[in-house]
Scaffold this active site. Sequence first.
Site, PDB file in Angstrom:
ATOM      1  N   ASP A 139     -11.871 -10.822   0.514  1.00  0.00           N
ATOM      2  CA  ASP A 139     -13.054 -11.015   1.349  1.00  0.00           C
ATOM      3  C   ASP A 139     -14.168 -10.172   0.758  1.00  0.00           C
ATOM      4  O   ASP A 139     -13.915  -9.206   0.051  1.00  0.00           O
ATOM      5  CB  ASP A 139     -12.816 -10.749   2.848  1.00  0.00           C
ATOM      6  CG  ASP A 139     -12.228  -9.396   3.183  1.00  0.00           C
ATOM      7  OD1 ASP A 139     -12.357  -8.452   2.385  1.00  0.00           O
ATOM      8  OD2 ASP A 139     -11.638  -9.270   4.279  1.00  0.00           O
ATOM      9  N   GLU A 158       0.803  -1.232   0.000  1.00  0.00           N
ATOM     10  CA  GLU A 158       0.000   0.000   0.000  1.00  0.00           C
ATOM     11  C   GLU A 158       0.834   1.278   0.000  1.00  0.00           C
ATOM     12  O   GLU A 158       0.633   2.155   0.839  1.00  0.00           O
ATOM     13  CB  GLU A 158      -0.950   0.015   1.201  1.00  0.00           C
ATOM     14  CG  GLU A 158      -1.945  -1.123   1.195  1.00  0.00           C
ATOM     15  CD  GLU A 158      -2.949  -1.042   2.356  1.00  0.00           C
ATOM     16  OE1 GLU A 158      -2.955  -0.049   3.095  1.00  0.00           O
ATOM     17  OE2 GLU A 158      -3.723  -2.000   2.501  1.00  0.00           O
ATOM     18  N   ASN A 193       2.183  -5.265  -3.201  1.00  0.00           N
ATOM     19  CA  ASN A 193       0.808  -5.589  -2.803  1.00  0.00           C
ATOM     20  C   ASN A 193      -0.017  -4.315  -2.623  1.00  0.00           C
ATOM     21  O   ASN A 193       0.430  -3.381  -1.952  1.00  0.00           O
ATOM     22  CB  ASN A 193       0.867  -6.363  -1.474  1.00  0.00           C
ATOM     23  CG  ASN A 193      -0.431  -7.055  -1.113  1.00  0.00           C
ATOM     24  OD1 ASN A 193      -1.004  -7.765  -1.935  1.00  0.00           O
ATOM     25  ND2 ASN A 193      -0.912  -6.855   0.105  1.00  0.00           N
ATOM     26  N   HIS A 232     -10.274  -6.651  -1.197  1.00  0.00           N
ATOM     27  CA  HIS A 232     -11.298  -6.524  -0.149  1.00  0.00           C
ATOM     28  C   HIS A 232     -12.508  -5.896  -0.832  1.00  0.00           C
ATOM     29  O   HIS A 232     -12.463  -4.728  -1.235  1.00  0.00           O
ATOM     30  CB  HIS A 232     -10.817  -5.602   0.970  1.00  0.00           C
ATOM     31  CG  HIS A 232      -9.651  -6.159   1.740  1.00  0.00           C
ATOM     32  ND1 HIS A 232      -9.774  -7.224   2.613  1.00  0.00           N
ATOM     33  CD2 HIS A 232      -8.348  -5.814   1.763  1.00  0.00           C
ATOM     34  CE1 HIS A 232      -8.587  -7.495   3.143  1.00  0.00           C
ATOM     35  NE2 HIS A 232      -7.704  -6.661   2.644  1.00  0.00           N
ATOM     36  N   GLU A 278      -5.883 -10.860  -0.542  1.00  0.00           N
ATOM     37  CA  GLU A 278      -6.632 -10.581   0.690  1.00  0.00           C
ATOM     38  C   GLU A 278      -8.135 -10.605   0.445  1.00  0.00           C
ATOM     39  O   GLU A 278      -8.892  -9.792   0.982  1.00  0.00           O
ATOM     40  CB  GLU A 278      -6.209  -9.217   1.263  1.00  0.00           C
ATOM     41  CG  GLU A 278      -4.714  -9.125   1.499  1.00  0.00           C
ATOM     42  CD  GLU A 278      -4.270  -7.860   2.234  1.00  0.00           C
ATOM     43  OE1 GLU A 278      -5.108  -7.136   2.782  1.00  0.00           O
ATOM     44  OE2 GLU A 278      -3.044  -7.622   2.244  1.00  0.00           O
TER      45      GLU A 278
HETATM   46  C1  XIL Z   1      -5.169  -6.097   9.020  1.00  0.00           C
HETATM   47  C2  XIL Z   1      -5.339  -7.313   9.926  1.00  0.00           C
HETATM   48  O1  XIL Z   1      -6.305  -8.162   9.343  1.00  0.00           O
HETATM   49  C3  XIL Z   1      -5.773  -6.904  11.307  1.00  0.00           C
HETATM   50  O2  XIL Z   1      -5.735  -8.033  12.180  1.00  0.00           O
HETATM   51  C4  XIL Z   1      -4.860  -5.798  11.855  1.00  0.00           C
HETATM   52  O3  XIL Z   1      -5.408  -5.314  13.041  1.00  0.00           O
HETATM   53  C5  XIL Z   1      -4.703  -4.663  10.861  1.00  0.00           C
HETATM   54  O4  XIL Z   1      -4.282  -5.165   9.611  1.00  0.00           O
HETATM   55  N1  XIL Z   1      -4.533  -4.513   4.176  1.00  0.00           N
HETATM   56  C6  XIL Z   1      -3.434  -5.265   4.538  1.00  0.00           C
HETATM   57  C7  XIL Z   1      -3.472  -6.090   5.756  1.00  0.00           C
HETATM   58  O5  XIL Z   1      -2.465  -5.342   3.762  1.00  0.00           O
HETATM   59  O6  XIL Z   1      -2.221  -6.223   6.384  1.00  0.00           O
HETATM   60  C8  XIL Z   1      -4.492  -5.585   6.756  1.00  0.00           C
HETATM   61  O7  XIL Z   1      -4.587  -6.536   7.804  1.00  0.00           O
HETATM   62  C9  XIL Z   1      -5.825  -5.363   6.090  1.00  0.00           C
HETATM   63  C10 XIL Z   1      -5.708  -4.347   4.978  1.00  0.00           C
END
Ligand code: XIL
Length: 348
Positions: A258, A143, A191, A227, A256
């Site tokens: 979801d 990010e 990423n 996400h 990631e």
């Molecule tokens: C999130 C985790 O899921 C949580 O447990 C933590 O509190 C914060 O980070 N993008 C990412 C991940 O690259 O590392 C993040 O993970 C969610 C968003």
Amino acid sequence: MLLALLPGLASSAHGPTLRQVAEQARILVGAAVRPPQLSETAYASTLAREFNMVEAEDAMKWWVLRPNATTYDFRQGDELVRFSQGHGMKVRGHCLVWGRNNPDWLAKGHFSPKQLSQLLHQHIRRVMKHYAGQVFAWDVVNEALDENGNVRDSLWYNKPGIGLSGQGTHYIEQVFRWAHNADPKALLFYNEAEGEGVNRKSDVIYAMVKDFRQRRVPIDGVGLQMHIPALDADASAIKANVARLAALGLQVHITELDVSVPVDSRGNASADDLARQAEVYRSIVHACLNSRGCTAIQTWGFTDKYSWIGSHSRGSRGQALPFDRTYEPKPAYRALFEEISAGRTSSD
Ligand code: XIL
């Protein structure tokens, strides 16, 4: 459970599992993992049965690995690696360089660029060497761009940065070079969020990685976080984006995934929304499987019992994952399973 009585949904209990069909389709299917939960039998057995890849949800971030400037705490990460080895799973590492999820001693430490550069270089060397041969792919940088594709203000870039403040993606290039030296065999990924389809941000990511490839900056892939906050996904735009990245010789991992749905005050979702959610999962998996270069699909957690979505959305959304809170497969699981079973039907 009602779901288990429906034909097909019980496939994980009686028929082939997700990881078995994934192995046939030659795709990695992974989940982000919280190592303290591995002592829960249902958590560990579902994970080992259904997935062939894991990633540390938090356990390999600075805030866990680095209690202070001189110490490394590898306990949680090592536990995950041991689990994966016991069950023949691959491990993705996440993440070496991110402006967030850093410990206070670092984020509020008022270090000079020179000190930060040394700290980061040492961190990358130490962590990647510790996991060399065990972690096959790393999210080296996470990010680094904002929603418009501008390089984000951050500790590593310009607050105060590692000495390359104001020079755009130069600091990203630098850390990829450090990462490659630390573990030349690991696959190195950039990423990102919000750059899944074709948009301003993914155009900037594309231009950056194209430039890196042309100048032989060591990079092997792009992670598309995925996400999904609304019940739709533009699968053809995702395919187009994956295709242009693959044309550069890069791999794409969905890292990631979801798909959150609205939930009531008790955290429950409607059956209609869960059915729509399954279709979103289906279209994303279909897009990945039918894109040359898309080599892994990973969800951010796997059970609704443990998901970051609730805290992130202040509880207004949830139930984003393929298994429910009691580890029963949801319609989303069935969609994943069916699409992966169908395999790769084209490879454009
Ligand atoms: C999130 C985790 O899921 C949580 O447990 C933590 O509190 C914060 O980070 N993008 C990412 C991940 O690259 O590392 C993040 O993970 C969610 C968003």
